[in-house]
Design a protein around this motif. Structure first.
Motif, PDB file in Angstrom:
ATOM      1  N   LYS A   1      18.317  -8.575   4.377  1.00 44.67           N
ATOM      2  CA  LYS A   1      17.965  -9.846   5.041  1.00 44.67           C
ATOM      3  C   LYS A   1      16.808 -10.516   4.325  1.00 44.67           C
ATOM      4  CE  LYS A   1      19.455  -8.858   9.753  1.00 44.67           C
ATOM      5  NZ  LYS A   1      19.100  -8.371  11.050  1.00 44.67           N
ATOM      6  N   LEU A   2      15.835  -9.706   3.969  1.00 45.82           N
ATOM      7  CA  LEU A   2      14.651 -10.246   3.307  1.00 45.82           C
ATOM      8  C   LEU A   2      15.010 -10.837   1.940  1.00 45.82           C
ATOM      9  CD1 LEU A   2      11.690 -10.682   3.445  1.00 45.82           C
ATOM     10  CD2 LEU A   2      11.308  -8.292   2.915  1.00 45.82           C
ATOM     11  N   ARG A   3      15.866 -10.110   1.204  1.00 46.40           N
ATOM     12  CA  ARG A   3      16.251 -10.632  -0.124  1.00 46.40           C
ATOM     13  C   ARG A   3      17.033 -11.931   0.007  1.00 46.40           C
ATOM     14  NH1 ARG A   3      19.296  -6.178  -2.613  1.00 46.40           N
ATOM     15  NH2 ARG A   3      19.040  -5.013  -0.693  1.00 46.40           N
ATOM     16  N   LEU A   4      17.863 -12.010   1.038  1.00 44.37           N
ATOM     17  CA  LEU A   4      18.602 -13.255   1.276  1.00 44.37           C
ATOM     18  C   LEU A   4      17.631 -14.387   1.643  1.00 44.37           C
ATOM     19  CD1 LEU A   4      21.205 -14.901   1.701  1.00 44.37           C
ATOM     20  CD2 LEU A   4      21.332 -13.955   4.011  1.00 44.37           C
ATOM     21  N   ASN A   5      16.672 -14.070   2.495  1.00 41.51           N
ATOM     22  CA  ASN A   5      15.646 -15.048   2.890  1.00 41.51           C
ATOM     23  C   ASN A   5      14.918 -15.606   1.671  1.00 41.51           C
ATOM     24  OD1 ASN A   5      15.232 -15.741   5.497  1.00 41.51           O
ATOM     25  ND2 ASN A   5      13.867 -14.064   6.001  1.00 41.51           N
ATOM     26  N   ILE A   6      14.528 -14.709   0.787  1.00 34.58           N
ATOM     27  CA  ILE A   6      13.782 -15.134  -0.400  1.00 34.58           C
ATOM     28  C   ILE A   6      14.686 -15.983  -1.301  1.00 34.58           C
ATOM     29  CG2 ILE A   6      12.507 -14.358  -2.437  1.00 34.58           C
ATOM     30  CD1 ILE A   6      11.799 -11.835  -0.846  1.00 34.58           C
ATOM     31  N   ALA A   7      15.953 -15.570  -1.423  1.00 34.82           N
ATOM     32  CA  ALA A   7      16.897 -16.346  -2.248  1.00 34.82           C
ATOM     33  C   ALA A   7      17.034 -17.766  -1.690  1.00 34.82           C
ATOM     34  CB  ALA A   7      18.258 -15.657  -2.289  1.00 34.82           C
ATOM     35  N   MET A   8      17.172 -17.872  -0.347  1.00 32.51           N
ATOM     36  CA  MET A   8      17.355 -19.189   0.279  1.00 32.51           C
ATOM     37  C   MET A   8      16.143 -20.095   0.068  1.00 32.51           C
ATOM     38  SD  MET A   8      19.118 -17.943   3.787  1.00 32.51           S
ATOM     39  CE  MET A   8      18.260 -19.042   4.825  1.00 32.51           C
ATOM     40  N   ALA A   9      14.957 -19.509   0.142  1.00 28.68           N
ATOM     41  CA  ALA A   9      13.743 -20.332   0.020  1.00 28.68           C
ATOM     42  C   ALA A   9      13.446 -20.679  -1.437  1.00 28.68           C
ATOM     43  CB  ALA A   9      12.552 -19.608   0.636  1.00 28.68           C
ATOM     44  N   THR A  10      13.630 -19.716  -2.339  1.00 25.92           N
ATOM     45  CA  THR A  10      13.193 -19.950  -3.724  1.00 25.92           C
ATOM     46  C   THR A  10      14.187 -20.787  -4.521  1.00 25.92           C
ATOM     47  OG1 THR A  10      14.081 -17.793  -4.381  1.00 25.92           O
ATOM     48  CG2 THR A  10      11.731 -17.908  -3.858  1.00 25.92           C
ATOM     49  N   VAL A  11      15.456 -20.750  -4.122  1.00 30.34           N
ATOM     50  CA  VAL A  11      16.472 -21.498  -4.851  1.00 30.34           C
ATOM     51  C   VAL A  11      16.170 -23.008  -4.799  1.00 30.34           C
ATOM     52  CG1 VAL A  11      18.200 -21.915  -3.044  1.00 30.34           C
ATOM     53  CG2 VAL A  11      18.939 -21.210  -5.292  1.00 30.34           C
TER      54      VAL A  11
ATOM     55  N   SER B   1      13.194  -4.125  -5.978  1.00 31.32           N
ATOM     56  CA  SER B   1      13.326  -5.440  -5.346  1.00 31.32           C
ATOM     57  C   SER B   1      11.994  -6.184  -5.394  1.00 31.32           C
ATOM     58  CB  SER B   1      13.761  -5.305  -3.895  1.00 31.32           C
ATOM     59  OG  SER B   1      14.975  -4.625  -3.808  1.00 31.32           O
ATOM     60  N   LYS B   2      10.894  -5.435  -5.252  1.00 28.15           N
ATOM     61  CA  LYS B   2       9.583  -6.079  -5.325  1.00 28.15           C
ATOM     62  C   LYS B   2       9.387  -6.725  -6.690  1.00 28.15           C
ATOM     63  CE  LYS B   2       6.948  -3.238  -2.152  1.00 28.15           C
ATOM     64  NZ  LYS B   2       5.928  -2.208  -2.042  1.00 28.15           N
ATOM     65  N   GLU B   3       9.846  -6.019  -7.725  1.00 24.86           N
ATOM     66  CA  GLU B   3       9.721  -6.573  -9.082  1.00 24.86           C
ATOM     67  C   GLU B   3      10.509  -7.877  -9.206  1.00 24.86           C
ATOM     68  OE1 GLU B   3       7.633  -5.784 -11.411  1.00 24.86           O
ATOM     69  OE2 GLU B   3       6.883  -4.211 -10.085  1.00 24.86           O
ATOM     70  N   LYS B   4      11.663  -7.929  -8.528  1.00 21.20           N
ATOM     71  CA  LYS B   4      12.492  -9.146  -8.565  1.00 21.20           C
ATOM     72  C   LYS B   4      11.748 -10.308  -7.886  1.00 21.20           C
ATOM     73  CE  LYS B   4      16.182  -7.361 -10.375  1.00 21.20           C
ATOM     74  NZ  LYS B   4      16.944  -7.899 -11.488  1.00 21.20           N
ATOM     75  N   VAL B   5      11.065  -9.988  -6.797  1.00 19.57           N
ATOM     76  CA  VAL B   5      10.303 -11.023  -6.099  1.00 19.57           C
ATOM     77  C   VAL B   5       9.165 -11.494  -7.004  1.00 19.57           C
ATOM     78  CG1 VAL B   5       8.908 -11.550  -4.057  1.00 19.57           C
ATOM     79  CG2 VAL B   5      10.885 -10.066  -3.838  1.00 19.57           C
ATOM     80  N   ARG B   6       8.542 -10.543  -7.666  1.00 21.69           N
ATOM     81  CA  ARG B   6       7.455 -10.867  -8.603  1.00 21.69           C
ATOM     82  C   ARG B   6       7.926 -11.814  -9.697  1.00 21.69           C
ATOM     83  NH1 ARG B   6       2.612  -7.753  -9.136  1.00 21.69           N
ATOM     84  NH2 ARG B   6       1.841  -8.460 -11.119  1.00 21.69           N
ATOM     85  N   ASP B   7       9.117 -11.492 -10.257  1.00 24.87           N
ATOM     86  CA  ASP B   7       9.687 -12.338 -11.333  1.00 24.87           C
ATOM     87  C   ASP B   7       9.852 -13.767 -10.847  1.00 24.87           C
ATOM     88  OD1 ASP B   7       9.978 -10.153 -12.888  1.00 24.87           O
ATOM     89  OD2 ASP B   7      12.177 -10.020 -12.712  1.00 24.87           O
ATOM     90  N   ILE B   8      10.426 -13.902  -9.633  1.00 19.11           N
ATOM     91  CA  ILE B   8      10.698 -15.241  -9.097  1.00 19.11           C
ATOM     92  C   ILE B   8       9.388 -15.980  -8.842  1.00 19.11           C
ATOM     93  CG2 ILE B   8      11.449 -16.399  -6.950  1.00 19.11           C
ATOM     94  CD1 ILE B   8      13.746 -16.031  -8.834  1.00 19.11           C
ATOM     95  N   ILE B   9       8.400 -15.273  -8.294  1.00 23.77           N
ATOM     96  CA  ILE B   9       7.112 -15.917  -8.020  1.00 23.77           C
ATOM     97  C   ILE B   9       6.515 -16.432  -9.333  1.00 23.77           C
ATOM     98  CG2 ILE B   9       4.724 -15.507  -7.293  1.00 23.77           C
ATOM     99  CD1 ILE B   9       5.799 -13.703  -5.081  1.00 23.77           C
TER     100      ILE B   9
END
Ligand SMILES: Nc1ncnc2c1ncn2[C@@H]1O[C@H](COP(=O)(O)OP(=O)(O)OP(=O)(O)O)[C@@H](O)[C@H]1O
Length: 240
Positions: free
Chosen positions: A157-167, A186-194
């Motif tokens: 759910k969290l990864r989907l949430n982040i995908a929806m907001a960052t896209v 997954s944290k590293e993926k969030v880091r990359d996007i940030i």
């Protein structure tokens, strides 16, 4: 230029069944320049989420000013903006990610990410392609793309949430514990996007219990106890 200026912000809650009000947070002042990333730290219950929710106007602030520099409206006080202005800003300029997924019923995860892009005016093919890229980036199993997220695990759910907001590549992104139930990968993926969003000029305010995650990512860290920044760029400590 300041993207966000918080001036003497405070928020009280009314506890109806006790007939009392409770001061959740008060006298908060800080500002963010365009493209900066501020982390907020402080003990549980100190009011970190209340600040983020008030910027997003989930809560209506009752003291102070929350001045946001909007592309559309210029300088606007989020505490006083109309509902219409807030809806516009949420659609086009300000994103919010929390641990909790708040989605429309009977909408698949792929449709949710596509919808975020279509709302921004992207063409259908572009929305489809970018949604798939985002779901792939956050390693959401393709088997889940065409299912409803109500039964997803916390991390999914969290990864989907982040995908929806960052896209949407928002101008201002508010992150309320976006790594809470994620594994290291997954944290590293969030880091990359940030990092990518930051490089493209997105301004970010984030709450992370995981101090290591913030390391090297935040430009400044705001401490709720001191009500001031405790770290600014390259770890230079500012007392007081
Ligand atoms: N909707 C609400 N109604 C009543 N009280 C609230 C509401 N939201 C928050 N509070 C209270 O305001 C205070 C600050 O809460 P907040 O969630 O902002 O803290 P926090 O620093 O984000 O905590 P945590 O790190 O545990 O998530 C708490 O005492 C909380 O109980």
């Amino acid at each position: 230029m300041s993207m966000l200026e918080i001036k003497n912000f405070g928020k009280r809650f009314t506890i109806h069944h006790l007939g009392k009000t409770m001061q959740a947070v008060e006298h908060i002042d800080f500002s963010l320049e365009t493209g900066e990333f501020i982390g907020i730290v402080g003990k549980s219950g100190s009011g970190k989420s209340t600040i983020l929710k008030s910027i997003y106007r989930t809560y209506l602030p009752d003291a102070g000013r929350l001045l946001y520099y909007s592309e559309r409206f210029g300088s606007i006080d989020l505490a006083e903006a109309t509902e219409r202005e807030i809806l516009y800003l949420r659609q086009y300029e300000i994103g919010y990610v929390s641990q909790f997924l708040n989605v429309m019923p009977r909408t698949t995860s792929r449709q949710l990410v596509e919808k975020a892009l279509l709302e921004m005016g992207e063409a259908e093919e572009v929305a489809r392609r970018e949604a798939e890229q985002a779901l792939t980036h956050f390693e959401l199993d393709p088997k889940l793309w065409d299912t409803y997220p109500t039964t997803f695990s916390g991390g999914e759910k969290l990864r989907l949430n982040i995908a929806m907001a960052t896209v949407k590549k928002p101008r201002l992104l508010l992150l309320d514990e976006p790594t809470a139930s994620l594994d290291q990968q997954s944290k590293e993926k969030v880091r990359d996007i940030i990092k990518k969003l930051k490089a493209n000029g997105t301004t970010l305010v984030g709450i992370f219990h995981d101090i290591e995650f913030m390391d090297g990512l935040c430009d400044k860290v705001f401490d709720m106890k001191r009500r001031s920044f405790i770290m600014e760029k390259q770890g230079v400590a500012h007392e007081g």
